[in-house]
Every structure is written in C-alpha cells, then in structure tokens.
Design a protein around this motif. Structure first.
Motif, PDB file in Angstrom:
ATOM      1  N   GLN A 267       0.822  -1.207   0.000  1.00  0.00           N
ATOM      2  CA  GLN A 267       0.000   0.000   0.000  1.00  0.00           C
ATOM      3  C   GLN A 267       0.857   1.258   0.000  1.00  0.00           C
ATOM      4  O   GLN A 267       0.553   2.236  -0.698  1.00  0.00           O
ATOM      5  N   ILE A 268       1.935   1.241   0.788  1.00  0.00           N
ATOM      6  CA  ILE A 268       2.830   2.404   0.818  1.00  0.00           C
ATOM      7  C   ILE A 268       3.480   2.602  -0.542  1.00  0.00           C
ATOM      8  O   ILE A 268       3.559   3.732  -1.056  1.00  0.00           O
ATOM      9  N   GLU A 269       3.946   1.513  -1.131  1.00  0.00           N
ATOM     10  CA  GLU A 269       4.575   1.607  -2.458  1.00  0.00           C
ATOM     11  C   GLU A 269       3.606   2.223  -3.472  1.00  0.00           C
ATOM     12  O   GLU A 269       3.975   3.145  -4.219  1.00  0.00           O
ATOM     13  N   LYS A 270       2.379   1.752  -3.501  1.00  0.00           N
ATOM     14  CA  LYS A 270       1.395   2.246  -4.465  1.00  0.00           C
ATOM     15  C   LYS A 270       1.068   3.716  -4.223  1.00  0.00           C
ATOM     16  O   LYS A 270       1.045   4.530  -5.166  1.00  0.00           O
ATOM     17  N   SER A 271       0.834   4.068  -2.965  1.00  0.00           N
ATOM     18  CA  SER A 271       0.436   5.440  -2.641  1.00  0.00           C
ATOM     19  C   SER A 271       1.571   6.431  -2.855  1.00  0.00           C
ATOM     20  O   SER A 271       1.363   7.542  -3.348  1.00  0.00           O
ATOM     21  N   TRP A 272       2.772   6.026  -2.469  1.00  0.00           N
ATOM     22  CA  TRP A 272       3.917   6.942  -2.607  1.00  0.00           C
ATOM     23  C   TRP A 272       4.276   7.123  -4.080  1.00  0.00           C
ATOM     24  O   TRP A 272       4.620   8.221  -4.519  1.00  0.00           O
ATOM     25  N   ARG A 273       4.171   6.056  -4.851  1.00  0.00           N
ATOM     26  CA  ARG A 273       4.459   6.157  -6.279  1.00  0.00           C
ATOM     27  C   ARG A 273       3.479   7.115  -6.964  1.00  0.00           C
ATOM     28  O   ARG A 273       3.844   7.827  -7.894  1.00  0.00           O
TER      29      ARG A 273
ATOM     30  N   VAL B 153       2.421   9.840  -5.996  1.00  0.00           N
ATOM     31  CA  VAL B 153       2.845  11.241  -5.830  1.00  0.00           C
ATOM     32  C   VAL B 153       4.322  11.386  -6.205  1.00  0.00           C
ATOM     33  O   VAL B 153       5.037  12.254  -5.682  1.00  0.00           O
ATOM     34  N   ASP B 154       4.780  10.502  -7.094  1.00  0.00           N
ATOM     35  CA  ASP B 154       6.146  10.567  -7.633  1.00  0.00           C
ATOM     36  C   ASP B 154       7.221  10.457  -6.559  1.00  0.00           C
ATOM     37  O   ASP B 154       8.293  11.055  -6.668  1.00  0.00           O
ATOM     38  N   TYR B 155       6.936   9.686  -5.510  1.00  0.00           N
ATOM     39  CA  TYR B 155       7.906   9.438  -4.434  1.00  0.00           C
ATOM     40  C   TYR B 155       8.437  10.741  -3.818  1.00  0.00           C
ATOM     41  O   TYR B 155       9.615  10.841  -3.450  1.00  0.00           O
ATOM     42  N   ALA B 156       7.580  11.728  -3.677  1.00  0.00           N
ATOM     43  CA  ALA B 156       7.991  13.004  -3.069  1.00  0.00           C
ATOM     44  C   ALA B 156       8.385  12.764  -1.616  1.00  0.00           C
ATOM     45  O   ALA B 156       7.565  12.264  -0.824  1.00  0.00           O
ATOM     46  N   PRO B 157       9.610  13.107  -1.219  1.00  0.00           N
ATOM     47  CA  PRO B 157      10.044  12.824   0.162  1.00  0.00           C
ATOM     48  C   PRO B 157       9.137  13.448   1.217  1.00  0.00           C
ATOM     49  O   PRO B 157       8.866  12.831   2.252  1.00  0.00           O
TER      50      PRO B 157
ATOM     51  N   ILE C  61       7.130  -0.304  15.268  1.00  0.00           N
ATOM     52  CA  ILE C  61       7.170  -0.547  13.835  1.00  0.00           C
ATOM     53  C   ILE C  61       7.538   0.776  13.159  1.00  0.00           C
ATOM     54  O   ILE C  61       6.898   1.809  13.416  1.00  0.00           O
ATOM     55  N   VAL C  62       8.566   0.752  12.329  1.00  0.00           N
ATOM     56  CA  VAL C  62       9.070   1.973  11.698  1.00  0.00           C
ATOM     57  C   VAL C  62       9.045   1.808  10.187  1.00  0.00           C
ATOM     58  O   VAL C  62       9.598   0.851   9.645  1.00  0.00           O
ATOM     59  N   ILE C  63       8.402   2.765   9.522  1.00  0.00           N
ATOM     60  CA  ILE C  63       8.472   2.890   8.062  1.00  0.00           C
ATOM     61  C   ILE C  63       9.423   4.043   7.775  1.00  0.00           C
ATOM     62  O   ILE C  63       9.240   5.144   8.305  1.00  0.00           O
ATOM     63  N   ARG C  64      10.436   3.823   6.945  1.00  0.00           N
ATOM     64  CA  ARG C  64      11.428   4.880   6.757  1.00  0.00           C
ATOM     65  C   ARG C  64      12.164   4.774   5.435  1.00  0.00           C
ATOM     66  O   ARG C  64      12.298   3.678   4.863  1.00  0.00           O
ATOM     67  N   THR C  65      12.636   5.914   4.988  1.00  0.00           N
ATOM     68  CA  THR C  65      13.561   5.946   3.865  1.00  0.00           C
ATOM     69  C   THR C  65      14.955   5.587   4.365  1.00  0.00           C
ATOM     70  O   THR C  65      15.210   5.563   5.581  1.00  0.00           O
ATOM     71  N   VAL C  66      15.857   5.341   3.442  1.00  0.00           N
ATOM     72  CA  VAL C  66      17.252   5.117   3.840  1.00  0.00           C
ATOM     73  C   VAL C  66      17.849   6.436   4.295  1.00  0.00           C
ATOM     74  O   VAL C  66      18.403   6.552   5.395  1.00  0.00           O
ATOM     75  N   ALA C  67      17.759   7.462   3.477  1.00  0.00           N
ATOM     76  CA  ALA C  67      18.219   8.817   3.808  1.00  0.00           C
ATOM     77  C   ALA C  67      17.582   9.775   2.821  1.00  0.00           C
ATOM     78  O   ALA C  67      17.471   9.472   1.635  1.00  0.00           O
TER      79      ALA C  67
END
Length: 396
Positions: free
Chosen positions: A12-18, A20-24, A170-176
C-alpha cells in the motif's frame, strides 16, 4: 515468506507513494495514515514477530545488520525506496536526536515517553558540531497503537524512552533523504554533534584517551588536559565526555580556552551524570509504578511535563500528591552495599527521611504555595531542591 499484514502495508505504501512521484515530503503523512489504518497491534504481537523471525529461513535484506539501533532491529519488508523495521527495545534511551530519514512509527507493544524539542543554532563548527539553545516543546506518553510521523532534519527533534521490557516499534522509513545534512544528537546543555561522522585522527585520539582512563595512567590529567587545551572544540567535547565520570573532569574542563564553551561542557557533563545515575537507580527498582516514575524523572524537564506524562498513563495518577507519594516510597528504597566489610544501605536517591509533615510541605511547594516551615522541614525541602534527580520538579 513475509508477514501478511506487513506485506500488505508495504504494498500500500509503495502504491500510494508512487502516485505522488515518491515526493520525500509526502511520505510522513502517507505512512502515518496507512500505518494507523493497518491496526497492526490487533494482528501482530512481539511473540509473533519473534516466532516468525526464528522460523524464517531467509530474511529480507537487513538494513542494520550490526544492530546499531534496536535490541535487535528486524527488517520485515524491503522496498526500493523505503523499508519497514520492527525495533525491539529492552533498555530505555534518553538520546535527543533528529533524523536523516523520513517516514512514521507506531508503538506495537509497550509504551514510551516522547519529548520534543526545538533547537536554535548559535554557532556551528566543522559542520558536525553545533552550540545553541535547546528548548522543550512538548512531552507526553505514547501508548500501544499510537502513530507519529518522522520528519527528516530539525523539524523533528525528540527523545523516545521505552518503558516496558520489551517495547516494540514498527518503523516505516527511507534510507536517507537528500539534502538533509547531519543527523545530530543533542545535549540538554545546547550542544549537538553528529555521532556518525568519521574523523580518523581524532577518533583515534579519543580511543587513546579511553585507554589512558581505563588503565588509570598516573599522568592522565596532564596528558589529557594538554590535549584539551590545544584541541578544537568538537574534539575537546568528545574528550571531556570520555572523562565525564572521573573526579578530575572539572579541572579538565578548566583547560578549555573559551570559558563560555567550557561552561556548556560543564552543564553537559552534569546532565549526562544525572542520566546515568537515574538509569542505574531505575535498574535496581522492581516496583512498576516506581520504575515508571523514575523514567519520568529521567526524561521530563519541567514539573508540568511530569504531571502530563503521569496523567497520560492514568488520569488518577497525574497529581502533585501522587508524585510526592512516589518520592516518599523511594525514600524507603535502599541499595545494599559493603563499605570495608560493614553493611551499608544508603537511600536510593539521597532523599531525606520522610514523615507526614515533610510530605505535606513538599506537596505545598510543588503546588506553588508559599508557606512557612520550621527549620527541620525547611532543611528537608532544601535537600530535595538540591538533588539533580528531582530537578525537573522544581522547574516551572
């Protein structure tokens, strides 16, 4: 094979974030919403995670194989631009920090004290060390199921102290995140440094100081003092912290050429010692309410924060009278030590001997009432005010 509810959340996160063009800047709110909707505490327990991890032949690629953050951390889902971790915590940490990554976290099991801060920079040195003013913005209790966004950079400066053993997040996070800058850790004295920076020369100097300290070198004070006198302020701070628990630390700080900087170092050492003292005392207390209260004292900066956190746990607990009752109970808790073969049982926090009159007087003081006390009671109140462990209670 992954954990179904985590795999669904990751998809779900992958679909939703994609979308919006993976905007940080979109990830924190997006992750917060989806993590809340997933209701993981109703589907997943710490034992479920442990069983899955021990029976799974191959994990997803682990983001933190050395377990530098978590006791331990387990990467449950790995996407191209983010990952989902379960972080087990056995011991609470008072680290005040910001992040180079963004996302969201949820308390899966246990509870935590979260304190948020704002930092105003006054001086920057080498891009990895800052001096300024750190102020508390808010402090409260995070209970099971609660979700918070993670913003990279100084927008989110906080500490998270885990109360139960274990607590699980539980943590959802980017690498950096790009362009964020260093991930500072802060002292309440208003000092921030990037603990992840590598400086081979000065790293080795600090390690040599540690060796001299450990071996109790007879010329330690002279050698280390000369180093501090010539070092830059970032290196000097690291050396001072390495010697924070030595009796000579104040004299070492006196060797810092800039007196204003030296006073910041002195405050940082004082606060560090207070934290270590309270953590050690909390480790020998078994009563759950007293352990909770010591955790609050460790993390709160102001009396209103103490009351807010205790009310968050139980509305009937968040009163000055309850806080004073806990202090009186702690005055009867001792630590058994031996001094030259003679049994010695000192008070746990160095508290005075309580009676009803002292208890009433402390309630009055913490309620902001100006009452006259006799010499005995006044001396007890003065002793309580002077204890670093109780400093937050006398700070409005």
């Amino acid at each position: 094979m992954g954990i179904p509810c985590i795999d669904r959340l990751g998809a779900q996160i992958e679909k939703s974030w994609r979308s919006v063009d993976y905007a940080p800047l979109a990830l924190p709110e997006l992750s917060e919403r989806l993590l809340g909707d997933a209701n993981l505490p109703a589907q997943l327990s710490p034992d479920d995670l442990t069983t899955w991890a021990l029976q799974t032949p191959i994990f997803p690629p682990q983001a933190d194989p050395s377990a530098t953050f978590g006791q331990p951390p387990i990467t449950l889902f790995r996407g191209a631009r983010f990952y989902i971790d379960a972080l087990f915590w056995i011991d609470g940490t008072t680290s005040i920090h910001q992040h180079r990554f963004s996302g969201a976290f949820q308390v899966l099991a246990g509870s935590s004290i979260e304190t948020r801060f704002a930092f105003e920079t006054e001086r920057t040195f080498d891009g990895q060390f800052v001096i300024g003013t750190l102020q508390v913005s808010s402090s409260g209790l995070l209970r099971q199921g609660e979700v918070r966004p993670i913003w990279s950079g100084p927008r989110l400066i906080h500490s998270i102290f885990h109360l139960e053993r274990p607590s699980v997040s539980i943590v959802i996070r980017t690498v950096a995140d790009p362009g964020v800058g260093p991930q500072f850790n802060y002292s309440r004295a208003g000092i921030g440094r990037n603990p992840f920076t590598i400086d081979e020369t000065n790293d080795r100097k600090v390690q040599l100081v540690s060796m001299l300290r450990t071996t109790k070198h007879p010329s330690l004070e002279t050698i280390v003092g000369d180093l501090i006198a010539e070092a830059d302020i970032h290196t000097a701070y690291r050396v001072v912290r390495e010697c924070a628990h030595l009796g000579i630390v104040d004299r070492l700080i006196d060797r810092v050429p800039e007196k204003g900087v030296a006073e910041r170092f002195r405050l940082a050492v004082k606060d560090h010692r207070r934290e270590v003292f309270l953590i050690g005392r909390r480790n020998v207390v078994s009563d759950s309410e007293l352990r909770f209260f010591l955790g609050v004292l460790l993390n709160a900066s102001r009396r209103r924060d103490v009351l807010a956190i205790t009310q968050g746990k139980n509305p009937t607990l968040g009163s000055v009278r309850q806080v004073v009752s806990w202090i009186r109970q702690l005055s009867n808790v001792t630590v058994k030590l031996q001094a030259e073969g003679v049994p010695w049982q000192p008070n746990l926090l160095g508290l005075p001997n309580f009676d009803d009159e002292i208890e009433r007087a402390l309630v009055s003081v913490l309620n902001g009432e100006s009452l006259g006390f006799d010499d005995r009671v006044a001396a007890a109140i003065a002793q309580l005010r002077a204890l670093p462990a109780l400093g937050c209670l006398f700070n409005d």
